[in-house]
Each structure stands twice: as structure tokens, then as C-alpha cells.
Design an enzyme around this catalytic site. Structure first.
Site, short mmCIF file in Angstrom:
data_model
loop_
_atom_site.label_atom_id
_atom_site.label_comp_id
_atom_site.label_asym_id
_atom_site.label_seq_id
_atom_site.Cartn_x
_atom_site.Cartn_y
_atom_site.Cartn_z
N GLU A 114 55.74 -2.18 -0.78
CA GLU A 114 54.82 -2.70 -1.79
C GLU A 114 55.55 -3.15 -3.06
OE1 GLU A 114 51.47 -0.69 -4.62
OE2 GLU A 114 51.34 -0.26 -2.47
N ASP A 115 56.57 -2.40 -3.46
CA ASP A 115 57.17 -2.63 -4.78
C ASP A 115 58.63 -3.07 -4.75
OD1 ASP A 115 54.81 -1.90 -6.06
OD2 ASP A 115 55.34 0.22 -6.07
#
Length: 723
Positions: free
Chosen positions: A115-116
């Protein structure tokens, strides 16, 4: 996930391990790579907690996962200023302390990488396998740039669907939310409130349903502090001022002494209540006593020991019987097992007591996390097929129902609203089907809910039910342990009535009914009042109702016309000159046994001997008249016979037409028919019919019973008035 938080106060925490200094761990994480053979200092605490539950665990995979997470998140910081790696480390520690197995911890360390950071799911799978990939993908948020305002509800939908295949997905999400809530204070107040409300409405109910009480209770306290700060501070002051453990010490010592005297090996602990629990007890009881701030927990080795402890407590102390609950014999739907009771201690103080085995306690605290890897089974002894939803904790019944209805909730707003409503129903019942299966339903569910839970869209044709063997309307509320049989119409074109929505509690039922009504705006099932059109003798018909038998007043309940004349009735009586008529109350046909009574005008009314009117005539002193069928003396009977039948049914469209067709198929002619005003969706039809041969009566009655919606057909048995 990167939602932030600060500790809102000092809620009660598990005392088994001190709080880890995440800032120190952040500095350790930034020291760079370590020896290939040595475990990084930053995850040594995770390894220690993991080995406490899984002594033989292979830590090499955790080392690899940590190194990938640390390198990919390097340079990222949380809003609190801590290195970002402290978040996956903290989440992983929470799960390790609960007893999660290695695969879950590996995915937890990596849960934010896709996600990051630049790490891809393919990279995760290549290095750690498809299970870890699935778990990481399950908790990865959908991009807001792609989904806009629907990103949050659709992310939860995605996670719930993934949880349906692997409950470990939600375990990671719950631990992730707990750490974010612990550090939420760096956020703006409005964002704190928004995150706290979602936690209250969705995450806490999910933690309860998955049985992860250790996470649920701390989440409740953190939400309480944010959304109700004044009540939180009042409760904290009460707890700080109370000598919680001292109030229960005396009773705990007495319980220990009692168990020693009985030769029962058990551990007696004082278990403080968390903030929300104290707040609830205060609201329920008003002024609190010292024993209200905690409960006694008795841990034993075997199930039988639990009941032995209960027996000793109820023998040596005064029990509060209304507080007794047996969740061992009947576990909660979230795996929870324990005996609950309360006893009266010195000076009338009441202490609540929980009795469970060590294994039950582990499951009560950690829920599905305590199952380890529920999908890893010994190949030599594969697991048996679950007989019902309680037997398979990896796919509990509530989750199966949630996954079913979410497919129909294509709109994000509908899904989000329905999800919150569904999770707000925090108690579940089990009802039994007549085929031996079970249905798990929320408390307050009706037969409408049972119909859709068992049959899906086929339940659109439901016409009623039998509950514990007795006929019931679809609005009937079910209780735990009831047996329900849903009755369906054969007419696939029929559909639900709008008033079903008043009785539907499950999202699956409400979504299905709403969808059908939207798709068929002009075809919604009419109520029972419009189930049958007006006809001869029916409400709304111009034709007058026939006279009651024996010359009484007209009655819709007794529509059969009388037959007169010694030969017309096909019956012989003692007086060959007397006018003979067949009673409309029981409409005898050959080979019924007969008896007659003289009525006004000298006519003889002939009844079946089993008719209730016969007993009534005898009670008022009427002398019976011998009567028999003409063919008993070798004469040719009159062609055909009349009979009055009563059909009991549930109201539905086209019912009268279907009954008429069944009667015509049996070569019977309708002389008259009436329909009584509907009552609770039930309709009573009375038909006077002419059959070509009395021998065809049983087949006719069977044909009428086979009509969808008809649950009984009988010969008319209403009492006739005395002449």
C-alpha cells in the site's frame, strides 16, 4: 495502515508484558542491516512473544519479512514523528502476544508494504508464498483516487470477502486498528471522531464476532475516551478511587479455600473490568460497590472441573441464580465458552465469577487468533466435514450470511449502511430445519429471515411456515432452538409483499425483498384481502349467501343448500313419507354412517354419526331417527352426491383459481363457495360440491391439499342450529 493515533488515557491493558518503547525500536530499526545469522534487535520482542506460544517456530521467515519491511519503509515517518516501521512492528507484537502463528506475523510485518511502498504483491508471493500474499492483499486499502468517497466502504467489503476465505485477514486488520487507535491523538479532533465512529460501528463488532476480546475491550476504551470524554474521565476517576482488588480479595481467598477442601486444582484470579464495562455496570446498578470493579476468574484443567467448581461454589456460597449462564454446553457464536455465575460474599457483596479451562481462556481472549493456522491440517487425518456453522470457526455463520447479502448490495452506500446495521445485532440464535440442518440468525429474526437464509431468492414464493410443528405466519418471531419449516408456493411467479419488510431483520432478506419490489412495481403480492376475487357467495358478490342448515339464518360459514324429498337425498328413513334432507353442517356422502333427527315441519335432517351436531341434539333430548343409504337395500343410488369441504390456506394471488382447477380436474362441480374474512394472512374457503361418485372424495381432498398455500382440507364440521 497509516491512520494515526495517540494514547487517550490509561485504559486497562493486559499485564503479562510491559509496553514496548516504540521510539527506541525505531532507532534500532535505523541502524542498518544486521548479520545474516542474527535476529534483528528490533523484532527480538516479537520473537520472544511468538516463542511463548509456539516454542518450535522457525524465526527465519520473520527475519526476512522484517528486513523487507524495514528497507521498503525506510525514510517514511508517521505523523507522530516515529519511523514508520514501528507501526508494523507494533501490530505484529499485538498478534504475537495473542498467539498468532508465523504466517500471520509474517503478513503483519508486510501489511503496509504494498500500500505504501514500491513492493508489489508478486514480490511478496515470490519471497513468502501465496498465503502471505493473500493476507497482505486482503488488508491493502483501495486507492481513493480510483474509488473516491466509496474507497472506505469498498475497502471493508474487499477485506470481508477476503476474510471469508481466511479469517487471519481480519485478525491483522483488528491489530492494525488497535495500534492506530492507541496513537490517534496526533490527528485533528474531527478525524479522531470519524475514525473512532467507524471503529465503534464496524471493527469492534467484528472483534466481538471473531471472539478477540483482548482487542475488543481495549478498542472500546479508546473509542470511549474519544467519543465520550466526560464520561470517560468520570469512569477513570471512579476506578482510580476504588480499591478494586482489595474488595474481591476476601471472596477470592474463600473460593481458593473451597477448591482446596474439595480437592479441585484451579487458579483463582481477580480480573479488573475495563472502562466501558465499569461504565455499563454503573448505568445498570447506579452506585457501585468494590466488587463491581472486577470479577473472579477460575481456571481449571478439564471441562468436567468447571462444573465441579460450579457445584462447590453453589454449595458453599449463596448463589445468585439469575446470573448463571452455561456457555460451555451452549457456546456463543464467537467460540466463547465459560460458566458465568455470581455468589454472595461477606456483608452481602455480590461477586461475579467466570469458570473456564485454560484452553477456553485462551480462546476467550484471542478468539480466532488462538486457532493458530486453522487451514493447516494433518494430511493423515483430514478434518471432518462440518455438520453446521458452529463446527467451522474459520467460516462462522454470520460471516457466510454477510458474504451472501453483500453480493446483492452493489451500491456502496447500501453496503455500508447495511453492514453497520447487521453488525449492530450482537446476539444470535440457532433454529433447526426439518431436514436436520441448522440456521444461525440474529435475535429477533422472523420466519421471513429463515426463508431467505435457507432458500435465497426462492423465498420470494414463501406462503407461511410451521414452527415447532404448528402453522405460523411469516411474521412469527423465532426463538433459540425452534424448529422451522418454510412453506413455499409452487407458483414461481409469485413474490413478496411489501409488509414483509416490517418483519425482516437480516440484510439478506431485506435486500432481496427490496430488490424484488423494485423490479416488480406492479406485481407486489397483494395482502390476503385481495387473494381471491369475488364470486358466488364470496365477499363483494351480488349473490346472497345460502341459507344455514336446518332452516337457520343465512351463514357464510355454512353455505351448503339442503336437499329435500325421500328419493332426492338417496337416503331411507323410518318414515317413508317424511321429507329428507342432508345436513349442511357435515354433508354426509356414502358410505358415511348416518343418523337423523326430526325438525320443524316433520322433515328429517340426516347427519353423519360423527357430526358434532348429533351430540348436541342428544343433549337437548332429541330422539334419533334411523337412516341409511338407499343402495344398502339394493336400489340404484341417485347419480352423484353432495359434500361440503373446508380448505384452510395462506392468502396468495390466484389461490381461488388454482383450487377451482383442482376441483374441476377431479370431475367435481361447485354448487356454492364462500371465503371468510382473512385473519393473520390465513384464508378459510368453504365449498359445496357435487361429485359423480362418493368414492372420488378422498382423491378430491388430496388434490385440493396439493394446491400451493393450502395446508388442510376437511369435511365441514360446524354445528347446525337446533330445529
Amino acid at each position: 495502515m497509516s491512520a494515526e493515533a495517540a494514547d487517550p488515557g490509561a485504559p486497562l491493558r493486559r499485564r503479562s508484558r510491559p509496553r514496548i518503547d516504540l521510539r527506541r525500536l525505531g532507532r534500532v530499526a535505523l541502524r542498518g542491516p544486521v548479520s545474516r545469522d542474527r535476529l534483528p534487535d528490533a523484532i527480538s520482542h516479537v520473537a520472544e512473544a511468538h516463542r511463548a506460544h509456539h516454542p518450535d517456530a522457525d524465526l527465519a521467515v520473520l527475519r526476512s519479512a522484517y528486513l523487507l519491511a524495514e528497507s521498503s519503509h525506510r525514510g517514511q515517518k508517521r505523523k507522530s514523528g516515529e519511523p514508520f516501521i514501528t507501526h508494523p512492528l507494533a501490530v505484529t507484537l499485538i498478534l504475537a502476544e495473542l498467539g498468532a502463528e508465523t504466517t500471520t506475523l509474517t503478513a503483519s510485518l508486510l501489511h503496509d508494504t504494498v500500500e505504501d511502498t514500491e513492493v508489489t504483491l508478486d514480490q511478496v508471493e515470490q519471497q513468502f508464498g501465496d498465503e502471505v500474499r493473500y493476507l497482505v492483499d486482503g488488508v491493502t486499502k483501495l486507492e481513493k483516487v480510483d474509488y473516491g468517497a466509496a474507497a472506505e466502504p469498498e475497502t471493508f467489503r474487499k477485506m470481508l470477502v477476503a476474510t471469508g476465505n481466511d479469517v487471519r485477514v481480519m485478525s491483522i486488520k483488528l491489530a492494525d486498528r488497535l495500534h492506530n487507535m492507541r496513537t490517534l491523538g496526533v490527528m485533528r479532533p474531527e478525524k479522531q471522531a470519524r475514525i473512532a465512529k467507524v471503529t465503534r460501528d464496524v471493527l469492534i463488532p467484528l472483534a466481538e464476532r471473531l471472539g478477540v476480546q483482548a482487542l475488543k475491550t481495549e478498542l472500546e476504551d479508546l473509542v470511549f475516551a474519544i467519543l465520550h470524554p466526560e464520561e470517560y474521565e468520570e469512569t477513570r476517576a471512579l476506578i482510580a478511587a476504588a480499591d478494586r482488588e482489595a474488595a474481591l480479595d476476601t471472596i477470592a481467598d474463600d473460593v481458593r479455600h473451597t477448591l482446596r477442601e474439595a480437592g479441585i486444582s484451579g487458579e483463582v484470579l481477580i480480573r479488573p473490568r475495563h472502562f466501558v464495562s465499569v461504565h455499563r455496570v454503573r448505568g445498570k446498578r447506579g452506585e457501585l460497590r468494590g466488587t463491581d470493579f472486577g470479577r473472579l476468574l477460575v481456571l481449571v484443567g478439564e471441562d468436567a472441573d468447571c462444573y465441579a467448581v460450579l457445584g462447590e461454589l453453589h454449595t458453599c456460597f449463596t448463589p445468585v441464580i439469575s446470573e448463571f449462564k452455561d456457555f460451555i454446553a451452549a457456546p456463543k457464536f464467537n467460540l466463547y465458552q465459560s460458566l458465568h455465575t455470581a455468589v454472595v460474599g461477606p456483608e452481602g457483596a455480590v461477586a461475579e465469577v467466570l469458570i473456564r479451562t485454560h484452553r477456553m481462556h485462551k480462546v476467550a481472549e484471542a478468539g480466532v487468533v488462538a486457532l493458530g493456522n486453522p487451514y493447516a491440517h494433518d494430511a493423515a487425518s483430514p478434518p471432518a466435514e462440518p455438520s453446521d456453522e458452529r463446527a467451522d470457526p474459520t467460516r462462522p455463520g454470520w460471516l457466510s450470511r454477510l458474504l451472501d447479502w453483500q453480493e446483492s448490495a452493489t451500491d456502496s452506500d447500501t453496503f455500508w449502511t447495511t453492514l453497520r446495521d447487521d453488525l449492530a445485532q450482537d446476539r444470535e440464535i440457532t433454529v433447526f430445519r426439518t431436514d436436520g440442518g441448522t440456521l444461525g440468525l440474529p435475535a429477533g429474526a422472523s420466519c421471513v429471515d429463515a426463508a431467505y437464509a435457507q432458500y435465497g431468492d426462492r423465498a420470494h414464493t414463501a406462503i407461511g411456515a410451521r414452527v415447532n410443528g404448528r402453522l405460523a405466519t411469516l411474521s412469527t418471531v423465532l426463538g433459540d432452538g425452534d424448529t422451522v419449516q418454510v412453506l413455499l408456493a409452487h407458483d414461481a411467479a409469485s413474490g413478496p409483499s411489501p409488509d414483509w419488510l416490517d418483519h425482516a431483520r437480516t440484510p439478506a432478506a431485506r435486500i432481496a425483498i427490496t430488490g424484488w419490489l423494485a423490479d416488480h412495481p406492479d406485481e407486489a403480492k397483494p395482502g390476503p384481502e385481495s387473494a381471491a376475487p369475488a364470486g358466488p357467495g364470496l365477499p363483494g358478490s351480488e349473490r346472497p349467501a345460502p341459507a344455514a342448515p336446518d332452516g337457520g339464518a343465512p351463514s357464510a360459514a355454512a353455505p351448503a343448500r339442503t336437499r329435500s324429498g325421500p328419493r332426492a337425498a338417496g337416503v331411507v328413513v323410518e318414515d317413508p313419507e317424511a321429507s329428507v334432507r342432508l345436513a349442511g353442517c357435515c354433508t354426509p356422502v356414502p358410505p358415511d354412517e348416518l343418523t337423523g333427527f326430526v325438525v320443524r315441519g316433520g322433515a328429517v335432517t340426516v347427519h353423519r354419526r360423527a357430526c358434532r351436531a348429533v351430540a348436541a341434539m342428544r343433549e337437548i333430548g332429541r330422539a334419533p331417527v334411523e337412516a341409511r343409504w338407499e343402495d344398502a337395500e339394493g336400489r340404484e343410488p341417485e347419480a352423484g352426491c353432495r359434500v361440503t369441504l373446508v380448505a384452510e390456506s395462506f392468502g396468495r394471488p390466484h389461490l381461488l383459481a388454482d383450487l377451482t382447477e383442482a376441483i374441476a380436474t377431479a370431475d367435481a362441480a361447485i354448487v356454492s363457495a364462500t371465503v371468510e374474512p382473512p385473519s393473520e394472512q390465513r384464508v378459510r374457503h368453504t365449498y359445496t360440491l357435487r361429485l359423480p361418485d362418493a368414492a372420488g372424495l378422498p382423491a378430491l381432498m388430496r388434490a385440493m391439499r396439493d394446491v400451493a398455500g393450502v395446508y388442510d382440507v376437511s369435511r365441514a364440521q360446524h354445528p347446525a342450529p337446533a330445529g
